[in-house]
Motif scaffolding. Structure first.
Motif, mmCIF file in Angstrom:
data_model
loop_
_atom_site.group_PDB
_atom_site.id
_atom_site.type_symbol
_atom_site.label_atom_id
_atom_site.label_comp_id
_atom_site.label_asym_id
_atom_site.label_seq_id
_atom_site.Cartn_x
_atom_site.Cartn_y
_atom_site.Cartn_z
ATOM 1 N N ALA A 8 0.842 -1.194 0.000
ATOM 2 C CA ALA A 8 0.000 0.000 0.000
ATOM 3 C C ALA A 8 0.874 1.240 0.000
ATOM 4 N N ARG A 9 0.349 2.278 -0.611
ATOM 5 C CA ARG A 9 0.994 3.596 -0.565
ATOM 6 C C ARG A 9 0.322 4.352 0.580
ATOM 7 N N ILE A 10 1.137 4.776 1.531
ATOM 8 C CA ILE A 10 0.635 5.502 2.703
ATOM 9 C C ILE A 10 1.100 6.941 2.600
ATOM 10 N N GLU A 11 0.170 7.852 2.752
ATOM 11 C CA GLU A 11 0.465 9.289 2.597
ATOM 12 C C GLU A 11 1.111 9.853 3.864
ATOM 13 N N ALA A 12 2.295 9.355 4.156
ATOM 14 C CA ALA A 12 3.080 9.814 5.307
ATOM 15 C C ALA A 12 4.538 9.494 5.017
ATOM 16 N N PRO A 13 5.475 10.290 5.578
ATOM 17 C CA PRO A 13 6.894 10.010 5.354
ATOM 18 C C PRO A 13 7.318 8.683 6.000
ATOM 19 N N ALA A 100 6.501 12.543 -0.380
ATOM 20 C CA ALA A 100 5.978 12.711 0.981
ATOM 21 C C ALA A 100 5.231 11.471 1.454
ATOM 22 N N ALA A 101 5.142 10.471 0.590
ATOM 23 C CA ALA A 101 4.433 9.234 0.922
ATOM 24 C C ALA A 101 5.433 8.088 1.084
ATOM 25 N N THR A 102 4.915 6.919 1.465
ATOM 26 C CA THR A 102 5.744 5.726 1.647
ATOM 27 C C THR A 102 4.999 4.523 1.083
ATOM 28 N N THR A 103 5.698 3.722 0.296
ATOM 29 C CA THR A 103 5.132 2.448 -0.150
ATOM 30 C C THR A 103 5.571 1.397 0.859
ATOM 31 N N VAL A 104 4.597 0.699 1.429
ATOM 32 C CA VAL A 104 4.870 -0.328 2.420
ATOM 33 C C VAL A 104 4.464 -1.677 1.836
#
Length: 142
Positions: A8-13, A100-104
């Protein structure tokens, strides 16, 4: 063996996602299979650290003794554990900064004789749990 993954792409650093991911006191707020750490999370998060987790998957409780196999702060946490009935479990969390996002991505694997008897249902249940966990994790950091 049963292998599962979710991303998932999370809209946080990445730093903020990592802080939540490794906050073992709040693990149950996002990890869909977690029920408790009977002795607390790892004393120090480092390669070789061990800890015990109580989990529930497919409606069955299980106690898993984990060892941290790989650790790269804000990027990778890989743990391998031994559960009941000779089942071995591996979980790898990989974070990739994307602006500015993170792929987890979470990859999991289950091995052992008992796994072959229920591999299909285990894959479905574990994949659903991973996706729910990512959704909850995103909700905590965005």
């Amino acid at each position: 063996m049963a292998e599962v993954s979710a991303e998932a792409r999370i809209e946080a650093p990445a730093e903020k996602v990592w802080a939540q991911l490794t906050d073992f006191t709040a693990y149950g707020e996002w990890n869909a299979t977690h029920t408790s750490f009977p002795n607390g999370g790892p004393d120090t998060l480092e390669t070789g650290a061990t800890f015990v987790e109580n989990m529930k998957l497919m409606g069955f409780p299980a106690e898993v003794t984990w060892t941290v196999e790989e650790l790269e702060t804000t990027r990778v946490l890989a743990i391998r554990g031994k559960g009941p009935m000779g089942v071995n479990v591996g979980t790898r969390y990989a974070l990739a900064a994307d602006g500015a996002a993170t792929t987890v991505r979470i990859d999991g694997e289950f091995t052992g004789a008992a796994v072959s008897l229920m591999a299909g249902k285990l894959k479905d249940s574990a994949t659903a749990a991973l996706n729910e966990s990512l959704r909850k994790l995103a909700g905590l950091v965005t």
